[in-house]
Design an enzyme around this catalytic site. Structure first.
Site, PDB file in Angstrom:
ATOM      1  CB  ALA A   7      24.763  46.332  30.219  1.00 48.79           C
ATOM      2  CB  CYS A   8      23.194  49.013  34.892  1.00 50.86           C
ATOM      3  SG  CYS A   8      21.489  48.822  35.416  1.00 50.86           S
ATOM      4  N   GLY A   9      23.977  46.622  36.456  1.00 58.14           N
ATOM      5  CA  GLY A   9      23.929  45.453  37.337  1.00 58.14           C
ATOM      6  C   GLY A   9      22.581  44.759  37.359  1.00 58.14           C
ATOM      7  CB  ALA A  40      26.073  43.092  34.443  1.00 58.29           C
ATOM      8  CB  THR A  58      26.305  52.190  34.667  1.00 58.15           C
ATOM      9  OG1 THR A  58      25.257  51.252  34.864  1.00 58.15           O
ATOM     10  CG2 THR A  58      25.798  53.350  33.841  1.00 58.15           C
TER      11      THR A  58
END
Lengths: 94, 151
Positions: A7-9, A40, A58
């Protein structure tokens, strides 16, 4: 087959690099592993849907998570990459 | 392929900004000028930076601001070196303050297609020597030629 949720933004830049890195580490260790990327905001939903073996992110994640949560930033910076890799391998080898 | 993502006129050196958000706006200027991003890109990238910060505590601090694909018209990357560091919050850790010298702004639509260039950026930011060369570059051409050797 192991499944890692990454997962990231935006699920656009950093998680793509991190996901490939995880697959590469798995491959080097002869472990079958698939990654799924998530934004996210969707990560918890995806987690509930897919039951991954771990989440590597992240970004900060909020919600109830009952699998190991690994900070994947080391795969970008190279800082403390060994301990992050070890943490991942421990899950992959289970 | 990947080299077309970065153009020499997308690189700015010794930018002077007051904060991280001005740094993002400055980095976006050349992309806005040549129509690579929509006008909303900057606001969206700034908003994303507030929620999901992108500062990384590499030997020379870097930030990788970006935002959603819908604000990107033509995939591009821009680079700004800053005369004075500005503080970005840490990726994955918004409470962390990271002094940043180099901003890589990513305008990406298809990360699978751009994986090579994203990995190149990651290789570069893990290389202290290269980061120093970028930070100390006296003109955009130096940075452009340096990065091209990695692509």
């Amino acid at each position: 087959m192991k499944l890692i949720l990454v997962a990231c933004g935006t699920a656009l830049a950093t998680s793509t690099v991190v996901a490939r890195k995880i697959e590469q580490i798995a491959q080097e260790n002869g472990i079958e592993c698939k990654t799924v990327q998530a934004k996210a905001v969707d990560a918890i939903k995806k987690y509930e849907e897919l039951h991954p073996d771990a989440i590597v992110c992240t970004c900060q994640l909020e919600g109830e998570i009952n699998v190991p949560l690994i900070n994947g930033r080391a795969f970008l910076t190279g800082i403390n990459i060994k301990s992050t890799t070890d943490q991942l391998l421990e899950i992959l080898k289970k | 392929m990947a080299s077309s993502l970065l153009q020499e006129d997308h690189i700015q050196i010794n930018g002077i900004v007051r904060d991280q958000f001005e740094a993002i706006a400055l980095a976006a200027e050349p992309l806005l000028r040549d129509g690579s991003i929509t006008e909303d890109f900057i606001e969206a990238a700034v908003e994303r930076e507030r929620v999901f910060p992108t500062g990384l505590p590499t030997k020379i601090g870097v930030a990788l601001p970006h935002t959603e694909a819908k604000y990107v018209l033509k995939e591009s990357i821009s680079i700004v070196t800053l005369k004075n560091t500005v503080v970005f919050a840490g990726m994955g850790n918004p409470k962390e303050s990271i002094p940043v010298n180099i901003v890589f702004l990513l305008a990406i639509q298809d990360p699978q297609k751009q994986l090579g260039v994203l990995q190149t950026i990651v290789t570069i930011i893990q290389n202290e020597k290269v980061l120093h060369k970028i930070k100390d570059a006296k003109d955009p051409k130096t940075i452009y030629n340096l990065i091209k050797t990695f692509l």
